[in-house]
Structures are given as C-alpha cells and as structure tokens.
Write a protein that holds these residues in place. Structure first.
Motif, PDB file in Angstrom:
ATOM      1  N   MET A  89       0.830  -1.210  -0.111  1.00 57.74           N
ATOM      2  CA  MET A  89      -0.096   0.015   0.061  1.00 57.74           C
ATOM      3  C   MET A  89       0.964   1.372   0.038  1.00 57.74           C
ATOM      4  SD  MET A  89      -3.312   0.466   0.106  1.00 57.74           S
ATOM      5  CE  MET A  89      -4.364   1.744   0.266  1.00 57.74           C
ATOM      6  N   ALA A  90       1.946   1.203   0.620  1.00 59.63           N
ATOM      7  CA  ALA A  90       2.945   2.384   0.922  1.00 59.63           C
ATOM      8  C   ALA A  90       3.658   2.483  -0.450  1.00 59.63           C
ATOM      9  CB  ALA A  90       3.674   2.056   2.135  1.00 59.63           C
ATOM     10  N   ASP A  91       3.845   1.353  -1.093  1.00 60.06           N
ATOM     11  CA  ASP A  91       4.685   1.444  -2.258  1.00 60.06           C
ATOM     12  C   ASP A  91       3.911   2.052  -3.356  1.00 60.06           C
ATOM     13  OD1 ASP A  91       6.786   0.242  -0.942  1.00 60.06           O
ATOM     14  OD2 ASP A  91       6.345  -1.651  -1.699  1.00 60.06           O
ATOM     15  N   THR A  92       2.665   1.968  -3.325  1.00 59.46           N
ATOM     16  CA  THR A  92       1.814   2.616  -4.344  1.00 59.46           C
ATOM     17  C   THR A  92       1.303   3.819  -4.175  1.00 59.46           C
ATOM     18  OG1 THR A  92      -0.339   1.519  -3.388  1.00 59.46           O
ATOM     19  CG2 THR A  92       0.699   0.229  -4.959  1.00 59.46           C
ATOM     20  N   SER A  93       1.242   4.437  -2.990  1.00 58.99           N
ATOM     21  CA  SER A  93       1.062   5.673  -2.551  1.00 58.99           C
ATOM     22  C   SER A  93       2.162   6.611  -2.763  1.00 58.99           C
ATOM     23  CB  SER A  93       0.154   5.693  -1.258  1.00 58.99           C
ATOM     24  OG  SER A  93       1.127   5.345  -0.136  1.00 58.99           O
ATOM     25  N   SER A  94       3.449   5.927  -2.586  1.00 60.01           N
ATOM     26  CA  SER A  94       4.700   6.909  -2.437  1.00 60.01           C
ATOM     27  C   SER A  94       4.844   7.712  -3.786  1.00 60.01           C
ATOM     28  CB  SER A  94       5.841   6.146  -2.026  1.00 60.01           C
ATOM     29  OG  SER A  94       6.781   7.031  -2.050  1.00 60.01           O
ATOM     30  N   PRO A  95       4.676   6.939  -4.840  1.00 60.25           N
ATOM     31  CA  PRO A  95       4.982   7.649  -6.176  1.00 60.25           C
ATOM     32  C   PRO A  95       3.868   8.823  -6.410  1.00 60.25           C
ATOM     33  CG  PRO A  95       5.138   5.405  -6.639  1.00 60.25           C
ATOM     34  CD  PRO A  95       4.567   5.478  -5.109  1.00 60.25           C
ATOM     35  N   ASP A  96       2.585   8.534  -6.063  1.00 58.64           N
ATOM     36  CA  ASP A  96       1.660   9.577  -6.080  1.00 58.64           C
ATOM     37  C   ASP A  96       1.840  10.668  -5.368  1.00 58.64           C
ATOM     38  OD1 ASP A  96       0.186   7.704  -7.637  1.00 58.64           O
ATOM     39  OD2 ASP A  96      -1.057   6.851  -6.145  1.00 58.64           O
ATOM     40  N   MET A  97       2.336  10.519  -3.993  1.00 55.40           N
ATOM     41  CA  MET A  97       2.703  11.752  -3.086  1.00 55.40           C
ATOM     42  C   MET A  97       3.644  12.409  -3.845  1.00 55.40           C
ATOM     43  SD  MET A  97       2.080  13.253  -0.478  1.00 55.40           S
ATOM     44  CE  MET A  97       1.198  12.012   0.487  1.00 55.40           C
ATOM     45  N   ARG A  98       4.643  11.702  -4.520  1.00 53.59           N
ATOM     46  CA  ARG A  98       6.118  12.472  -5.114  1.00 53.59           C
ATOM     47  C   ARG A  98       5.283  13.155  -6.351  1.00 53.59           C
ATOM     48  NH1 ARG A  98       9.021   7.792  -3.899  1.00 53.59           N
ATOM     49  NH2 ARG A  98       8.684   7.105  -6.100  1.00 53.59           N
ATOM     50  N   THR A  99       4.515  12.640  -7.098  1.00 55.06           N
ATOM     51  CA  THR A  99       4.249  13.353  -8.267  1.00 55.06           C
ATOM     52  C   THR A  99       3.110  14.650  -7.674  1.00 55.06           C
ATOM     53  OG1 THR A  99       3.691  11.231  -9.369  1.00 55.06           O
ATOM     54  CG2 THR A  99       2.326  12.974 -10.278  1.00 55.06           C
ATOM     55  N   ARG A 100       2.188  14.328  -6.310  1.00 62.10           N
ATOM     56  CA  ARG A 100       1.620  15.833  -6.198  1.00 62.10           C
ATOM     57  C   ARG A 100       2.465  16.686  -5.690  1.00 62.10           C
ATOM     58  NH1 ARG A 100      -2.113  11.465  -4.228  1.00 62.10           N
ATOM     59  NH2 ARG A 100      -1.115  11.591  -2.308  1.00 62.10           N
TER      60      ARG A 100
END
Length: 297
Positions: A1-12
């Motif tokens: 879960m953390a691995d999938t949200s981390s790229p989204d957070m970096r993109t935001r």
C-alpha cells in the motif's frame, strides 16, 4: 500500500512545488500592483486632497480634470511627443536595422553602440541632454567659442520648441532598441523567398517594399506598443531635461499627475489623471495581447 501511494505523493509534490514557490510572488504582485490600481481608481471618485479620503464625489474629479487648461496642455504635448517619438524611432530603427543586415564589417561593434543608450536611465539621458542643449554651456556656447557667433540653438529655453528637445532625447535613447526589434525581424525572413524574387528580376527597392517590409508587420506592431507605453508614462526624462518648463511647455500627463497629487494636494484629480493614463495604456495593450493570443491559437 505504501509503495503505491509513495509515487503518487511524489507526483503531487512535484505538481504543487512550482505553485508554492510562485505563490508569494503572485500574492505580492496581486496586492501591490492590482490592489493599488483598484485603490487609485477608488481615489479618483473620492474627495481626497492632501490625504486619502473615503467620501465619494462620483465623476466630479474627471469633470474638473477635463476643464483644466493644464491638462489640455499635457494632452496636446503628449500627442506631439508620442507621434514624433514613435515615427522617428521607427524610421531610424528600420534604417539602422537594414544597414546592419547587409553583413557590413564591424557589425559586432556597431550593434552595441546603437543599443548602449537604452542601457542608460532616463534621468541620465535627460541630464546629459540638458547640459548639451543649454545655451550657456552646451552646443550653442561651443559654436560661439569656435567662431560662429550668429549660431543660435535655444530650443530648451523656448516655449514653442521645448517639447522637441524632449523628442530628441527620447529618440536618441530608444532608436537602438527599435533597431534591435527590426533586426530580429529581418533575420527571421526566409532567404529562399528573397532569392526567388531576385531570380524573377526584383530590384532591391522592390524586395524591401513588397516582401521584406510587409513581413516586418509584427516588429512594427511590437515597436508601436512599446514606444507608446514609454511615451505615455514619460516622467523622469521630462523632469531631468526641462522640469516640465519653460512654464508648462513640456508638461505631460505623467508630470501633471505628480504635480497635482503631491505639489497641489489634489489627490482626487491626480488619481483621475492616472486612471486616464492607465486606460490609454490598456487601450493599446489589450488589443495587442488579444491579437497575439489569437494568432498563437
């Protein structure tokens, strides 16, 4: 879960970082530029004199403004100054650009020489030309020392000709900048078109009249907009060169606005003249920007 949200957070974060960096500058511009423009418009409808006042008087300040002979003089001077300034700068700039476009020897030296006056402030330009045009120490005095006792060049002291000294100084400063715009336009013309016209027997005059100059329309428009803007807001050059005199012979809307706001304590009338200047600039800039955006689309 953390691995999938981390790229989204970096993109935001990457998307928001430029906005966060620009936000303080945007807020300052919004407040100190557009906020004070709105405040000036408000003052133009108020009874402000020495200090801002919040009593509204409607269009009274504008009515008083257009009844003032000083404002009429400023508008007349602006019409003379702006017309001569724009036309002469455009003609000289075009001729200099055509000269440099001939790939003459020493172009690298001539180009910065022509552009150098634009690097000076209008205060420096006005002061230097004031010394040169002063009959007691300038060109007239030099000619007398050389033996031409009958030579007279006292335009800066003559009410009928003083406005033309402002034109001289302004043209000297801005012609090189206009040349740079035209030179960029000339260098952007497709040489294949020119070669084809020459093969068809077109003379140099026909090349410039029918092909080159018509393709410089964007450069002419840009020069007109920039020079008009400089003419409307001219203040420091006039103050340094003539101080608005002799009498009010060289008063322009910008000097009128300053004198009525800070010297005559008529802030409402000064604000109304500033709004008129703003509307004049907007009448030039808005159609230009609209045409540019429409062309890009």
């Amino acid at each position: 879960m953390a691995d999938t949200s981390s790229p989204d957070m970096r993109t935001r974060l990457q998307n928001w970082l430029p906005k966060l960096v620009l936000a303080p500058s945007f807020a300052l511009v919004l407040f100190f530029v557009y906020g004070f423009i709105l405040f000036t418009i408000y003052l133009s409808f108020s009874d402000s004199r020495l200090l801002p006042s919040y009593g509204l008087v409607g269009w009274e300040n504008y009515s008083k403004l257009f009844r003032l002979s000083h404002w009429e003089t400023a508008i007349t001077n602006l019409a003379v100054f702006a017309t001569l300034y724009i036309v002469i700068c455009s003609v000289i700039g075009l001729l200099l650009a055509i000269l440099l476009d001939q790939k003459i020897r020493g172009e690298g030296v001539l180009r910065p020489i022509y552009l150098y006056p634009m690097a000076l402030s209008f205060i420096v330009t006005g002061t230097a030309w004031k010394w040169m045009l002063d009959p007691g120490i300038g060109i007239e005095n030099t000619m007398h020392l050389w033996g031409w006792e009958s030579f007279a060049f006292d335009w800066i002291k003559n009410r009928d000709y003083a406005i033309y000294t402002v034109v001289l100084a302004a043209v000297w400063q801005s012609s090189g900048f206009t040349m740079a715009m035209f030179l960029a336009g000339l260098r952007g013309i497709d040489n294949e078109i020119l070669k084809a016209a020459q093969m068809d027997g077109a003379s140099n005059w026909q090349l410039y009249r029918r092909i080159i100059i018509p393709q410089l329309r964007p450069a002419f428009l840009s020069a007109f907009v920039i020079l008009s803007h400089l003419a409307i807001k001219s203040y420091d050059l006039v103050i340094a060169l003539t101080g608005g005199g002799p009498g009010r012979a060289t008063e322009l809307p910008a000097t009128f606005m300053y004198s009525y706001t800070f010297s005559r304590n008529q802030m409402g009338i000064g604000a109304s003249s500033a709004v008129i200047m703003l509307m004049t600039v907007a009448a030039i800039m808005v159609p230009y920007l609209y045409a540019e955006l429409k062309e890009k689309k």
